[in-house]
Design a protein around this motif. Sequence first.
Motif, PDB file in Angstrom:
ATOM      1  N   GLU A 253       0.833  -1.202   0.000  1.00  0.00           N
ATOM      2  CA  GLU A 253       0.000   0.000   0.000  1.00  0.00           C
ATOM      3  C   GLU A 253       0.874   1.260   0.000  1.00  0.00           C
ATOM      4  O   GLU A 253       1.762   1.415   0.852  1.00  0.00           O
ATOM      5  N   PRO A 254       0.653   2.180  -0.950  1.00  0.00           N
ATOM      6  CA  PRO A 254       1.447   3.420  -0.985  1.00  0.00           C
ATOM      7  C   PRO A 254       1.221   4.265   0.269  1.00  0.00           C
ATOM      8  O   PRO A 254       0.134   4.262   0.850  1.00  0.00           O
ATOM      9  N   ASP A 255       2.230   4.959   0.667  1.00  0.00           N
ATOM     10  CA  ASP A 255       2.190   5.806   1.854  1.00  0.00           C
ATOM     11  C   ASP A 255       2.427   7.247   1.415  1.00  0.00           C
ATOM     12  O   ASP A 255       3.530   7.610   1.018  1.00  0.00           O
ATOM     13  N   ARG A 256       1.371   8.063   1.475  1.00  0.00           N
ATOM     14  CA  ARG A 256       1.479   9.433   0.997  1.00  0.00           C
ATOM     15  C   ARG A 256       2.476  10.250   1.803  1.00  0.00           C
ATOM     16  O   ARG A 256       3.230  11.051   1.237  1.00  0.00           O
ATOM     17  N   SER A 257       2.519  10.047   3.106  1.00  0.00           N
ATOM     18  CA  SER A 257       3.460  10.818   3.918  1.00  0.00           C
ATOM     19  C   SER A 257       4.901  10.451   3.582  1.00  0.00           C
ATOM     20  O   SER A 257       5.775  11.320   3.516  1.00  0.00           O
ATOM     21  N   LEU A 310      -0.869  -6.998  -5.402  1.00  0.00           N
ATOM     22  CA  LEU A 310       0.256  -6.327  -6.044  1.00  0.00           C
ATOM     23  C   LEU A 310       0.010  -4.829  -6.202  1.00  0.00           C
ATOM     24  O   LEU A 310       0.956  -4.045  -6.272  1.00  0.00           O
ATOM     25  N   LEU A 311      -1.255  -4.440  -6.251  1.00  0.00           N
ATOM     26  CA  LEU A 311      -1.598  -3.031  -6.408  1.00  0.00           C
ATOM     27  C   LEU A 311      -1.869  -2.347  -5.072  1.00  0.00           C
ATOM     28  O   LEU A 311      -2.319  -1.195  -5.044  1.00  0.00           O
ATOM     29  N   GLY A 312      -1.603  -3.062  -3.978  1.00  0.00           N
ATOM     30  CA  GLY A 312      -1.714  -2.442  -2.670  1.00  0.00           C
ATOM     31  C   GLY A 312      -3.106  -2.446  -2.067  1.00  0.00           C
ATOM     32  O   GLY A 312      -3.346  -1.744  -1.080  1.00  0.00           O
ATOM     33  N   TYR A 313      -4.028  -3.241  -2.626  1.00  0.00           N
ATOM     34  CA  TYR A 313      -5.382  -3.322  -2.062  1.00  0.00           C
ATOM     35  C   TYR A 313      -5.414  -4.378  -0.959  1.00  0.00           C
ATOM     36  O   TYR A 313      -4.918  -5.492  -1.138  1.00  0.00           O
TER      37      TYR A 313
END
Length: 341
Positions: A253-257, A310-313
Amino acid sequence: MAKSTRDTPNTSVGASLTLAVLHAASRLGVERSALMQACALHDSQLSDPDARVPFTTQEQLWDQLSRIECDEPGLALGRNLAPGPFSVLGYLLQSSPTLGDALAAGLRYQRLVGEGGEVHLHEHGDELHLLYRPLHPELPATRTRVLALMACWVQMFHPLLDTWQLLRAQFAHPQPHTLDSYHATFACPLQFAAEDYGIVLPRSLTNAALIQANPPLQHLLRQHAEALLARLPRAGLSARVVALLGEQLTRGEPDRSQLARQLNLSERTLQRRLADEGSHYQQLLNDTRQQLAEHHLSSSDLPAAEIALLLGYSEPSVFFRAFRQWTGLTPGEYRAQRKVQ
């Protein structure tokens, strides 16, 4: 000619491309040391294939090469360019499952090779147009550079496809007096004084299998390519964010911070600057996920639930809903549709 891409002070090319061009020139009898001296190139700049060389230096190299005494130096150089040394991108293209997958990877990672122009891909009826719009199209050396690139395309893809076919090749410059080298390189109808440089293929080749396809290797190369892309400077913040998202998605999962910290920005500043460019973080994340989802569904047999991970879901159902919003299809319907095209 269509508008060329924009130059910036950070515009650069890969050291691997510079090495490949020097090797090609050596095969034509041009002394490497003299070339490097004329362009103020040093071996230390080329020791790491993933290093970068200023585009201005590369242009000086092409200027020297445009003076080679032969019929159309660019085509002669392109026929001697080996795609393998183009660092990760050359191997990534050759290991792709289909020509369409290879072209998609080429579009996404073209900056790894160089920023001397932009590759574009357009579908027109039954035709597939692979175009190149160079920086500084007015310079005489640009003709040599672009012709070398186009010849290299043919040299790379022809051996990988049993059904290779060129419908025509087009060039922005006027028709030269002698066409022998053009016919020898492209073996198809030629169009001069065109709006863009490019080659035209049958659209049906998009789904043609490449004989060196290697999905596990391609997956590893793609991860490396994402990491390299994320390290490149870019004038546009949106493109930089997309590159970092691609790298983060290979790990979950991408992390915006964390992404904001990598850009030396606060989250608030990141959002504001993206808004100034007419975009926002969530849309860039959605677009990146959609592109990668379509790639996995088209080029692999991975179950949709694994693609979701793979897409962070965290839940496959969230991915299924998102994919239907993007395409109007379920992942299964999209995969089945791609297989019959």
